[in-house]
Design a protein around this motif. Structure first.
Motif, PDB file in Angstrom:
ATOM      1  N   PRO A 266       0.846  -1.198   0.000  1.00 43.25           N
ATOM      2  CA  PRO A 266       0.000   0.000   0.000  1.00 43.25           C
ATOM      3  C   PRO A 266       0.881   1.248   0.000  1.00 43.25           C
TER       4      PRO A 266
ATOM      5  N   HIS B  34      -1.460  -4.393   6.622  1.00 41.69           N
ATOM      6  CA  HIS B  34      -2.457  -3.377   6.240  1.00 41.69           C
ATOM      7  C   HIS B  34      -1.933  -1.939   6.341  1.00 41.69           C
TER       8      HIS B  34
ATOM      9  N   GLN C 147      -1.376   6.656   8.429  1.00 41.47           N
ATOM     10  CA  GLN C 147      -1.928   5.482   7.731  1.00 41.47           C
ATOM     11  C   GLN C 147      -3.124   4.885   8.460  1.00 41.47           C
TER      12      GLN C 147
ATOM     13  N   GLU D 138      -6.271   6.030   7.249  1.00 38.82           N
ATOM     14  CA  GLU D 138      -6.666   5.534   5.917  1.00 38.82           C
ATOM     15  C   GLU D 138      -7.226   4.121   5.933  1.00 38.82           C
ATOM     16  N   LEU D 139      -7.122   3.468   7.092  1.00 38.74           N
ATOM     17  CA  LEU D 139      -7.509   2.048   7.129  1.00 38.74           C
ATOM     18  C   LEU D 139      -8.929   1.771   6.636  1.00 38.74           C
TER      19      LEU D 139
ATOM     20  N   ARG E 255      -8.947   1.925   2.872  1.00 38.37           N
ATOM     21  CA  ARG E 255      -8.206   0.789   2.302  1.00 38.37           C
ATOM     22  C   ARG E 255      -9.033  -0.493   2.425  1.00 38.37           C
TER      23      ARG E 255
ATOM     24  N   ILE F 131     -11.670  -0.888  -0.251  1.00 35.59           N
ATOM     25  CA  ILE F 131     -11.139  -1.287  -1.566  1.00 35.59           C
ATOM     26  C   ILE F 131     -10.777  -2.769  -1.563  1.00 35.59           C
ATOM     27  N   TRP F 132     -10.059  -3.199  -0.518  1.00 32.10           N
ATOM     28  CA  TRP F 132      -9.663  -4.612  -0.454  1.00 32.10           C
ATOM     29  C   TRP F 132     -10.890  -5.527  -0.510  1.00 32.10           C
TER      30      TRP F 132
ATOM     31  N   SER G 256      -6.340  -8.489   2.269  1.00 35.70           N
ATOM     32  CA  SER G 256      -5.262  -7.986   1.417  1.00 35.70           C
ATOM     33  C   SER G 256      -4.690  -9.120   0.568  1.00 35.70           C
TER      34      SER G 256
ATOM     35  N   LEU H  35      -3.681  -2.719  -3.571  1.00 36.98           N
ATOM     36  CA  LEU H  35      -4.724  -1.688  -3.620  1.00 36.98           C
ATOM     37  C   LEU H  35      -4.856  -1.099  -5.017  1.00 36.98           C
ATOM     38  N   SER H  36      -3.823  -1.271  -5.839  1.00 43.48           N
ATOM     39  CA  SER H  36      -3.852  -0.708  -7.190  1.00 43.48           C
ATOM     40  C   SER H  36      -4.670  -1.553  -8.166  1.00 43.48           C
TER      41      SER H  36
END
Ligand SMILES: *Cc1c(COP(=O)(O)O)cnc(C)c1O
Length: 403
Positions: A17, A198, A265, A268-269, A272, A275-276, A307, A379-380
């Motif tokens: 990430p 993560h 970070q 941001e969890l 993230r 998305i995961w 993840s 994540l991309s």
């Protein structure tokens, strides 16, 4: 169709990430101040490690948090703080990774392996059998690859057996069982902030607990010198001071630099995790439709932060799995296999950890791992990428089955 025309993935699937700009700014500030050590003899510098402890305890919902050098380091400290000494037997579920039996050995304990079932979760009957026959009173429970067992049931069984549960939450930061955060069911929860978890500080560990004595011992084991007062989510000083003379300093602290990188970070969890979860659902839905692929149904109470994704190919031989993996890798889809003869990257199993003296055979776990594959979800990844990955897996599976 020639090989070059087949759909393929061109982006690296092992991307960690991204580090947010706020983490980079904060890290530069720490570097400029030269205050990389978490403790100070004055309070002029931003105490990132202490602030992170307070923020992470609030996030998980525990009273206490101790920042450590690694996930494995925090698991060793958790075992020592819950009474593991030289020769103490410690149960662990055998679908896991090297830092788990490693932390048991580091704490001086003797690892006692417990089978997993074909849904990859711990076998509670085997757990009870092994606890009774070895007298083990500790369980290091790995929520391996984010798969969470019924933790209410597990805690009932462990209460009955008088087994203290330590949760290895290296793959479950932000995940919940039945609405409650992992890491809060056992006596202690241990998290990792290593690059492929993560949140990423290269190395790092976070230990959470509600227990005064465990928190106090963990602070002292972490290597707090006589500066334990500076901890951010700590029990009363009297509790710590009582343990000072009998608790060695293992110097397993987190640095202020790692903590500075982590704090932005944490915020941001949730984004993230969303998305995961979306990518996981996409991939799982597509793969479930592929003939020969098996993904166990997950309990609705399991709220996971995936993840990575796992699936098994129960009808393939080891050689077929290797050929399948090669075919996928040629098209940019890199998979890992838990059944490999030699440990590679982040896979491994009991046979590879020969320092474990426990002779119990694990036929169920061996059978599960023999056909189990693993893929990281960066994540991309886009929904289009997910469709390509599923198509690659379907094609290459067909190719080995018809070969
Ligand atoms: C990564 C990991 C840990 C902790 O690892 P560190 O590299 O020591 O931070 C523990 N358990 C599992 C299952 C892991 O994957």
């Amino acid at each position: 169709m020639s090989r070059s025309e087949k759909p393929r993935i061109d982006k690296p699937l092992t991307d960690p990430p991204p580090i947010p700009e706020a983490s980079i700014d904060s890290a530069v500030e720490v570097l400029r101040s030269a205050r990389l050590f978490r403790y100070g003899e004055d309070t002029s510098a931003e105490p990132h490690a202490a602030l992170l402890e307070a923020e992470f305890a609030a996030y998980v919902g525990t009273k206490y948090c101790v920042a450590l050098n690694s996930g494995g380091g925090s698991m060793c400290v958790a075992l020592r703080a819950t009474g593991v000494e030289h020769g103490t037997p410690v149960l662990f579920n055998a679908f896991t990774l090297a830092p788990v039996p490693g932390s048991i050995a580091h704490a001086g304990g003797e690892a006692v392996a417990v089978e997993v079932r074909d849904d990859w979760l711990i076998d509670l009957d085997h757990l009870a059998k092994r606890a009774r026959e070895t007298g083990a009173r500790h369980l290091m429970l790995s929520h391996m690859r984010g798969h969470i067992t019924d933790l209410e049931r597990l805690c009932e069984v462990c209460d009955e057996l008088e087994v203290t549960v330590i949760e290895d939450c290296a793959h479950t930061m932000g995940a919940r069982w039945n609405g409650r955060m992992t890491g809060t069911f056992g006596a202690v929860g241990c998290f990792s902030t290593q690059t492929f978890k993560h949140v990423n500080s290269g190395e790092g560990g976070l230990l959470v607990t509600d227990d005064d004595e465990i928190a106090a011992a963990s602070i002292l084991y972490s290597g707090s010198y006589s500066l334990y007062e500076q901890h951010g989510a700590r029990p009363p000083l009297e509790v710590i001071e009582r343990l000072v003379p009998t608790t060695p300093n293992y110097s397993l602290r987190m640095s202020n630099l790692a903590a500075a990188i982590l704090r932005p970070q944490l915020k941001e969890l949730p984004a993230r995790a969303a998305i995961w979860k979306a990518r996981y659902d996409e991939l799982a839905g597509l793969l479930e439709a592929v003939e020969g692929v098996r993904i166990p149904t997950r309990d609705a109470r399991e709220d996971f932060v995936p993840s990575s994704i796992q699936f098994s190919l129960p009808s393939l031989s080891g050689d077929q799995i290797l050929a399948f993996m090669d075919g996928c890798a040629d098209r940019g889809v890199f998979l890992k296999w838990f059944g490999r003869a030699e440990p590679l990257g982040f896979t491994g199993r009991r046979e590879h950890w020969q320092y474990i003296r426990d002779p119990e055979p694990l036929p169920g776990t061996s059978q599960v791992l023999a056909t189990l594959l693993d893929m990281r979800i960066p994540l991309s990844l886009t929904p289009d990428d997910c469709r390509i990955i599923a198509a690659v897996i379907r094609d290459e599976l067909e190719a080995v089955r018809s070969a």
